[in-house]
Each structure stands twice: as C-alpha cells, then as structure tokens.
Write an enzyme that holds these catalytic residues in place. Structure first.
Site, PDB file in Angstrom:
ATOM      1  N   HIS A 250       0.834  -1.210   0.000  1.00  0.00           N
ATOM      2  CA  HIS A 250       0.000   0.000   0.000  1.00  0.00           C
ATOM      3  C   HIS A 250       0.867   1.258   0.000  1.00  0.00           C
ATOM      4  O   HIS A 250       0.580   2.226  -0.717  1.00  0.00           O
ATOM      5  CB  HIS A 250      -0.927  -0.008   1.217  1.00  0.00           C
ATOM      6  CG  HIS A 250      -2.175  -0.808   1.007  1.00  0.00           C
ATOM      7  ND1 HIS A 250      -3.170  -0.430   0.144  1.00  0.00           N
ATOM      8  CD2 HIS A 250      -2.584  -1.980   1.571  1.00  0.00           C
ATOM      9  CE1 HIS A 250      -4.145  -1.316   0.172  1.00  0.00           C
ATOM     10  NE2 HIS A 250      -3.814  -2.286   1.038  1.00  0.00           N
ATOM     11  N   ARG A 407      10.577 -18.715 -10.688  1.00  0.00           N
ATOM     12  CA  ARG A 407      10.383 -18.807 -12.133  1.00  0.00           C
ATOM     13  C   ARG A 407      11.321 -19.876 -12.683  1.00  0.00           C
ATOM     14  O   ARG A 407      12.538 -19.708 -12.668  1.00  0.00           O
ATOM     15  CB  ARG A 407      10.678 -17.461 -12.809  1.00  0.00           C
ATOM     16  CG  ARG A 407       9.732 -16.360 -12.397  1.00  0.00           C
ATOM     17  CD  ARG A 407      10.089 -15.059 -13.048  1.00  0.00           C
ATOM     18  NE  ARG A 407      10.018 -15.152 -14.489  1.00  0.00           N
ATOM     19  CZ  ARG A 407      10.427 -14.200 -15.314  1.00  0.00           C
ATOM     20  NH1 ARG A 407      10.965 -13.101 -14.824  1.00  0.00           N
ATOM     21  NH2 ARG A 407      10.330 -14.354 -16.617  1.00  0.00           N
ATOM     22  N   GLY A 420       6.179 -14.555 -11.006  1.00  0.00           N
ATOM     23  CA  GLY A 420       6.051 -15.809 -10.271  1.00  0.00           C
ATOM     24  C   GLY A 420       5.069 -15.732  -9.119  1.00  0.00           C
ATOM     25  O   GLY A 420       5.216 -16.461  -8.138  1.00  0.00           O
ATOM     26  N   LEU A 423       0.857 -18.330  -9.724  1.00  0.00           N
ATOM     27  CA  LEU A 423       0.676 -19.689  -9.203  1.00  0.00           C
ATOM     28  C   LEU A 423       0.725 -19.718  -7.682  1.00  0.00           C
ATOM     29  O   LEU A 423       0.088 -20.561  -7.052  1.00  0.00           O
ATOM     30  CB  LEU A 423       1.740 -20.615  -9.791  1.00  0.00           C
ATOM     31  CG  LEU A 423       1.668 -20.826 -11.312  1.00  0.00           C
ATOM     32  CD1 LEU A 423       2.736 -21.806 -11.761  1.00  0.00           C
ATOM     33  CD2 LEU A 423       0.286 -21.325 -11.730  1.00  0.00           C
TER      34      LEU A 423
END
Length: 455
Positions: A250, A407, A420, A423
């Site tokens: 944030h 990755r 990456g 997933l």
C-alpha cells in the site's frame, strides 16, 4: 510426594500398567493350583461327617458285616435326597475289604486324605469322595470312606485348572485387552495432536489441540500446551508478515501514483523520449506487481473466511467465459467439462482467482488446445487444467512453481514476463479450501495442474 509432581509420568504410567497387568495374569494363573489344593483339603461338610459317623456306629453294633459277603446293603445306601451313597472300608494296611473292584478315583482320594492327615472331601469330575472316618472293631483299626456317584457342582477354578490351554488363551486375551486399553489411553491424544499438526502444516494456523488433551497432567498434556503456544506464535508471525507485505505494498503505491502522475504531465506537455517511455513501462509493471502482492497477502490473511456450498460451474462461470474469449483471440480452443450438479464448500472469489491464473498460464503456453474438467469422488472434487504446450523439463521446477517469485528456467518461462506470483496466489487460494494442488507433465507434452478440493 504426589505422582503428578514426579518426572517422566508417562514412564510411570507405562511401568505401573504393564507391571500390574503382568502381575494380575501371573497371580490368576499361579493361584489356580493353590485354590485347587485348598479345595482338595477342604473339611468334610457336617452332613457328610454325620453320615460317616452313623455308618461307623452301625458297623460297630454289627461287626459281622465286615466279614460276611451276603449282606452288602449296609455300604449301598440311599441318602442325600434319595441319591445313592457307597462306602468303602480299609484295613490297617490300606486294603479295601468290602469291595474287590476299586476305582482309580478312590485310590487317588485315599492318598490325598493320607497326605492331608485329616478327613477331607474332594469333588472329582463325576463323583464326590469324603473321609476317612477311623474306627475300631475287636482291637483292629479300620477307616471308612464315602462316595456320592452323581455329578455335583464344582468350583469355577477347577474348569480352568483342568483346561490349561484355554486358561493360557484367556490370560493372553485379558493381557491384550488391558494393554489395548492402555494403548488407546495414550494413543488417542497423540492422534489428536497428529491431526492438529497436519492441520497447521496444511495452512490452518488457527487449529489448536483440543481441551481434553491440554487438560492432561502428563507429558502429553504438556506437549499439547507447548504445541498450542507454538501455533499461536506461528500464526502471529505469519499474520504479521502478511500484514507487513500488505502495508508495504500500500505504501509503495503512493510514490508510484506520484510517478505515474508526473509521467502523464510530461507526456501532456509533449516532452517524450525513449527514456520516459521506458520509465512509464516499468511503472506499469511495478503497479501490476504490487497488485499481485496485495492479492497474495489478502488471500493468505483471509484463509479462514467462511465458506458456502455453491455450484462449481456457477462459481467459475465468468472466469470460463473470459478464458474462452482470450483463447479465441489467440486462435486456441478451450474445452470445458464441468457438471452443473457439482456442489462443494468454497469461498468464491479466491477460488475463481486461482482458476483464472491457472487458465491464463495454460492459454499462454498452449499450442492449440487447453482443457478444464471436473469430476467428483466420494470425499472430494478433482479439477484438472491441461495444456498441450512444452511442459516443464526439470522435475524440481514442478515442485517449486507454486512458490512466490519462483520462475523455472524452462521453455515455458522464456519471454514469459510476470513475477512468479500467479501460481503462488492459486496455491494460497486452494490451501484456504483445505485442498491440494500439484503440477505434472502431460503425455506426450504439455502441463497438467490437478486441484483436489474437499466436498
């Protein structure tokens, strides 16, 4: 000192339990001969003693009964409720003088009575023998024995004493039962702790050992309390880490927004160059990465959000429509095989996001076709997403592709872009449903991701 304050209390429980169990079995088996011996030497009941005394008195009044063979009625009477009673008289040498055919039982009883040294009664299988009652006639000493030929109730321990194999079998079964109760007493809380550890390992950080286990006063109770303390600390640290990632993401958006605003003003003034365009591209990539980080953090923080029983096809409807459109734009086909009747407990948004990431990843690397199918098993639903792309050559990469920022160095990741996180978000969403996700190379080529969700 109280036992509860002694160290190694489980050791004490095991020691006392096995010791008491073995001692009880040994005592039961060892007492059987003693009980039998005491019963063998039991005093004659008063009514039988009185019967012997009456017969002795009759013989003393009629001594000719011992020498004549014509009148044998005196040693065959009907007493004891009209039951036949037979009497035997032995001389000083122990020879029976009123019966030529002597059973093995009466000989055995005479030896038992001689060893006992006083009148006894003994129950054989089919006869009750009692005596002796000594008396004198014309200066000669005699002894009288009695025999009830019918079956009489025998003490319970005679059955076990005469059936050694059965007694040993019952002793083994009894010891097995006692040891089984002990194993259950110790194993039940250990199984509960194992289930709690598996729940925490699968991502349910709020799971704790139950109160009945923590209330125990032995080491198992102490272990359960330590486990709960450890789970509290892990949950606190993980939640703090996820909140930190969320807070940092944030906070990064604020300077990023200012950077994008400055770039927009620069382009508006007509001040553009290759460097400015590159800065704009990297700012967009950074914005996308922060969005992924925030999504990953949100999924992990809301892992225990309440679930609802919904249709899987309806939950994934919009995601499947978007994926089908995206596949068509790339001249690829998406095959969908999901039964509308499949219902399961789920949290719609995280699951939809997980399937969306997996479908986009499959469409990106597929050559011509992607398939998604779901089918039900007795206790779970299997969801399979498969493409016909190059797959992942390295077996180690198949195990690690669901880790954040990982990755693989394979054909699927050349020019792939991304960080990456897609997933990783999918894995976190599946774990939030207490499910499993694995990837395998398909035959002859391609990648298949299998999701297992509890029903």
């Amino acid at each position: 000192m109280k036992i509860s304050s002694l160290p190694n209390r489980i050791f004490i429980k095991l020691l006392l339990s096995f010791w008491l169990c073995s001692s009880l079995i040994i005592a039961i088996v060892g007492l059987l001969p003693l009980l039998q011996q005491n019963h063998d030497q039991a005093p004659i009941p008063p009514h039988l003693q009185g019967l012997l005394e009456r017969v002795v008195e009759h013989l003393q009044e009629h001594p000719e009964l011992l020498t004549t063979k014509r009148d044998k009625r005196w040693h065959r009477l009907k007493e004891m409720g009209n039951k036949p009673v037979r009497f035997y008289v032995a001389d000083e040498q122990g020879q029976l003088i009123n019966n030529q055919r002597v059973s093995r039982g009466i000989r055995r009883f005479m030896l038992m009575a001689d060893e006992a040294g006083h009148p006894i009664s003994h129950q054989f299988k089919s006869e009750l023998l009692f005596g002796p009652e000594p008396f004198e006639i014309k200066g000669k000493r005699y002894t009288l024995y009695g025999r009830l030929a019918e079956m009489h109730p025998r003490p319970w321990f005679f059955f076990f004493a005469e059936n050694i194999a059965l007694t040993l079998t019952l002793a083994i079964l009894l010891s097995g039962l006692l040891c089984g109760l002990l194993a259950w007493h110790l194993g039940k809380p250990l199984r509960a702790l194992k289930q709690s550890a598996e729940a925490v390992a699968s991502g349910d950080l709020s799971h704790r050992a139950d109160a009945s286990t923590t209330a125990r006063k032995d080491e198992i109770g102490q272990l359960a309390q330590s486990f709960n303390a450890m789970a509290d600390a892990i949950e606190s640290m993980v939640n703090s880490q996820q909140r930190l990632i969320s807070d940092i993401s944030h906070e990064l958006r604020t300077p990023l927004t200012r950077l994008q605003l400055a770039l927009a003003l620069t382009r508006k003034k007509g001040q553009t160059s290759t460097e400015i365009e590159r800065i704009g591209y990297e700012a967009e990539q950074l914005e996308a990465m922060i969005a992924e980080l925030l999504e990953l953090s949100r999924v992990k923080l809301d892992i225990h959000e309440h679930k609802h029983k919904l249709s899987l096809a309806e939950t994934l409807g919009q995601v499947l429509d978007d994926a089908e459109f995206e596949a068509e734009q790339q001249q690829k086909s998406l095959l969908i095989d999901i039964d509308d009747s499949l219902m399961l407990m789920l949290n719609p948004r995280p699951l939809a996001r997980a399937v969306e990431n997996l479908l986009r990843n499959a469409i990106r690397y597929a050559e011509r076709e992607v398939s998604i199918r779901a089918y039900a098993e007795p206790e779970r639903v299997i969801l399979s997403i498969r493409d016909d792309g190059p797959g992942i050559d390295n077996e180690a990469d198949l195990q690690a592709i669901f880790e954040p920022f990982y990755r693989p160095q394979s054909a699927r990741e050349r020019e792939s872009g991304g960080w990456g996180l897609g997933l990783a978000i999918a894995k976190a969403a599946i774990q939030a449903h207490q499910g499993q996700i694995v990837a395998n190379n398909a035959t002859p080529h391609g990648l298949e991701v299998i999701i297992r969700l509890p029903r």
